[in-house]
Design a protein around this motif. Structure first.
Motif, PDB file in Angstrom:
ATOM      1  N   GLY A  65      25.196 -13.602   2.944  1.00  0.00           N
ATOM      2  CA  GLY A  65      25.574 -12.947   1.161  1.00  0.00           C
ATOM      3  C   GLY A  65      26.698 -11.881   1.827  1.00  0.00           C
ATOM      4  O   GLY A  65      26.547 -11.714   3.076  1.00  0.00           O
TER       5      GLY A  65
ATOM      6  N   GLN B 266      32.346  -7.704  -9.110  1.00  0.00           N
ATOM      7  CA  GLN B 266      32.058  -8.368 -10.923  1.00  0.00           C
ATOM      8  C   GLN B 266      30.463  -8.575 -11.020  1.00  0.00           C
ATOM      9  O   GLN B 266      29.794  -8.336 -11.304  1.00  0.00           O
TER      10      GLN B 266
ATOM     11  N   TYR C 168      25.229  -9.333  -3.150  1.00  0.00           N
ATOM     12  CA  TYR C 168      25.906 -10.597  -3.444  1.00  0.00           C
ATOM     13  C   TYR C 168      25.135 -11.038  -2.414  1.00  0.00           C
ATOM     14  O   TYR C 168      26.067 -11.482  -2.043  1.00  0.00           O
ATOM     15  N   THR C 169      24.922 -12.643  -2.690  1.00  0.00           N
ATOM     16  CA  THR C 169      25.426 -13.681  -2.894  1.00  0.00           C
ATOM     17  C   THR C 169      26.271 -14.862  -2.386  1.00  0.00           C
ATOM     18  O   THR C 169      27.249 -14.626  -3.206  1.00  0.00           O
ATOM     19  N   GLU C 170      26.561 -15.335  -1.151  1.00  0.00           N
ATOM     20  CA  GLU C 170      27.830 -15.862  -0.908  1.00  0.00           C
ATOM     21  C   GLU C 170      28.707 -16.434  -1.961  1.00  0.00           C
ATOM     22  O   GLU C 170      27.759 -16.799  -2.609  1.00  0.00           O
ATOM     23  N   GLY C 171      30.267 -16.150  -1.811  1.00  0.00           N
ATOM     24  CA  GLY C 171      31.224 -16.987  -2.845  1.00  0.00           C
ATOM     25  C   GLY C 171      30.968 -15.558  -4.507  1.00  0.00           C
ATOM     26  O   GLY C 171      31.952 -15.923  -5.516  1.00  0.00           O
ATOM     27  N   GLN C 172      29.874 -14.678  -4.094  1.00  0.00           N
ATOM     28  CA  GLN C 172      29.814 -13.677  -5.614  1.00  0.00           C
ATOM     29  C   GLN C 172      30.605 -12.659  -4.829  1.00  0.00           C
ATOM     30  O   GLN C 172      30.571 -12.020  -4.057  1.00  0.00           O
ATOM     31  N   ASP C 173      31.481 -12.475  -6.249  1.00  0.00           N
ATOM     32  CA  ASP C 173      32.490 -11.173  -6.136  1.00  0.00           C
ATOM     33  C   ASP C 173      31.377  -9.722  -6.481  1.00  0.00           C
ATOM     34  O   ASP C 173      31.352  -9.674  -7.641  1.00  0.00           O
ATOM     35  N   PRO C 174      31.160  -9.054  -5.283  1.00  0.00           N
ATOM     36  CA  PRO C 174      31.297  -7.957  -5.731  1.00  0.00           C
ATOM     37  C   PRO C 174      31.680  -6.525  -6.226  1.00  0.00           C
ATOM     38  O   PRO C 174      30.775  -5.965  -6.958  1.00  0.00           O
TER      39      PRO C 174
ATOM     40  N   PRO D 215      24.299  -5.884  -7.925  1.00  0.00           N
ATOM     41  CA  PRO D 215      24.125  -7.326  -6.573  1.00  0.00           C
ATOM     42  C   PRO D 215      23.385  -8.114  -7.365  1.00  0.00           C
ATOM     43  O   PRO D 215      22.545  -7.705  -8.774  1.00  0.00           O
ATOM     44  N   ASN D 216      23.180  -9.633  -7.327  1.00  0.00           N
ATOM     45  CA  ASN D 216      22.605 -10.373  -7.714  1.00  0.00           C
ATOM     46  C   ASN D 216      20.746 -10.749  -6.445  1.00  0.00           C
ATOM     47  O   ASN D 216      20.604 -11.900  -6.989  1.00  0.00           O
ATOM     48  N   SER D 217      21.074 -10.282  -5.279  1.00  0.00           N
ATOM     49  CA  SER D 217      20.600 -10.835  -4.326  1.00  0.00           C
ATOM     50  C   SER D 217      19.541  -9.620  -3.543  1.00  0.00           C
ATOM     51  O   SER D 217      20.258  -8.630  -3.217  1.00  0.00           O
TER      52      SER D 217
END
Length: 400
Positions: free
Chosen positions: A148, A329, A321-327, A332-334
């Motif tokens: 990501g 928005q 941010y994982t692939e496909g996630q908009d930074p 961080p999620n990973s």
């Protein structure tokens, strides 16, 4: 360094300048171990410095340590002195690469010589030892392993010693003294670049306090005082501006151990801070490094047994941010954890990283930045196999 082939005018792939110094002698030994890794399996090299007898003694010592009696006859000795610019020019004209073991050079080189190096197609790469290849390449390795968009990394440096204890040569101590004494000059120098702030992607990294207990390394920690933070930031700027990559925020910390070590560090820190401001204080610090550092720095440096029992470890904690996630928005999620570890930092790992950096330039010139200039290790080696080369030589990068 524009061309990696030797020629009649440049007979040597590598010249080690300052080979008779404390660090230089170990760089000589490391290069002698890796002679088969040069272009086409060969490496032509020489040693250089002020004193021919001292250089010859270093080669004799290396020949004995490595069991290579032929080394003395195979390696040329060149006399060059920083006080004699003509001798430096004569030395540089004979080499594809000069490994400089004489002293540090960072931002001032970039400010004063970047355009000249670019015009001539030369690559000047600073901080190719323990400061700062493990940190700089460690951040890049973490980014490359993250699935990501990596946006922030904190590193935690710890070191361990064997039963013989640990020591650092006072040349490093002197560099710290002069560095702190010139800190105001360095701040003014950095202002001259006129850089715009790098964009912050994701959550802004939080700065830790001056002393805190780190759950990451299970000991007290302090902000790392070396070159790593500034080197990594310069690399991230280059990767963002030249390769349009997302800049990674970086925080660097060093573990200092338990409460007893913290007490020693505070005493040393207070004495150092009070004395380094004045010329007589700096002279005292330089004259008595063992006293003012509780024996950690010495004029003799570490013994070979001390070096054999010592090691370092960089733990990198990254988020993004994982692939496909908009930074843009949300937070961080990973997360990711990586490790860079190796032997004693100053005189075992540093020669390894310096020599492998040179060999990488010789073997992979097309993977370097498109034009010459003054670069950080990360900017120079981001698209090379330096990490893989280091893995084979005991400085190991891994994902936890």
């Amino acid at each position: 360094m524009a061309k990696v082939q030797t020629s009649s005018s440049r007979p040597y792939h590598i010249i080690i300048f300052g080979a008779s110094g404390f660090t230089g002698q170990f760089v000589v030994e490391e290069l002698a171990r890796t002679m088969s890794e040069g272009p086409n399996g060969t490496l032509k090299w020489a040693v250089a410095g002020r004193s021919r007898p001292k250089l010859e003694k270093v080669l004799e010592q290396a020949a004995g340590v490595l069991g290579k009696p032929e080394l003395r006859a195979a390696v040329e000795v060149l006399v060059a002195d920083v006080g004699e610019p003509d001798s430096l020019a004569a030395m540089c004209k004979q080499a594809v690469i000069v490994l400089n073991c004489v002293g540090p050079f960072l931002e001032s080189m970039q400010l004063n010589y970047d355009s000249q190096a670019a015009d001539k197609g030369l690559y000047i790469v600073g901080s190719c030892g323990f400061d700062s290849i493990p940190a700089d390449l460690g951040v890049i390795y973490t980014r490359d392993q993250f699935k990501g968009t990596l946006t922030a990394v904190e590193s935690f440096l710890t070191a361990s010693a064997g039963p013989e204890g640990a020591s650092i040569h006072d040349g490093t101590w002197q560099s710290a003294i002069y560095g702190f004494a010139d800190s105001e000059k360095l701040r003014n120098l950095r202002k001259k670049f006129g850089h715009n702030p790098l964009p912050v992607v994701g959550s802004k990294i939080k700065r830790r306090s001056a002393l805190f207990y780190s759950s990451e390394v299970q000991q007290y920690a302090v902000p790392f005082m070396g070159a790593d933070p500034s080197v990594v930031k310069r690399t991230q700027r280059f990767l963002h501006e030249d390769y349009q990559e997302t800049p990674v925020q970086y925080g660097a910390y060093a573990g200092v151990g338990g409460a007893a070590n913290v007490a020693k560090m505070l005493i040393v820190g207070v004495m150092f801070w009070l004395l380094v401001k004045f010329s007589f204080g700096r002279n005292l610090l330089i004259k008595y490094p063992e006293f003012f550092s509780f024996g950690y720095f010495s004029k003799d440096g570490p013994s070979r047994k001390q070096m054999e029992g010592s090691s370092f470890q960089f733990a990198f904690h990254g988020e993004g941010y994982t692939e496909g996630q908009d930074p843009s928005q949300g937070p961080p999620n990973s997360k990711i954890r990586t490790l860079v570890q190796g032997p004693e930092a100053g005189y075992v790992a540093t020669p390894i990283t310096m020599v492998q950096a040179a060999i990488t330039i010789l073997n992979e010139p097309t993977a370097l930045p498109k034009k010459g200039g003054v670069y950080t290790p990360g900017a120079t080696f981001a698209r090379t196999t330096l990490v893989e080369r280091l893995n084979k030589h005991g400085v190991q990068f891994s994902v936890i």
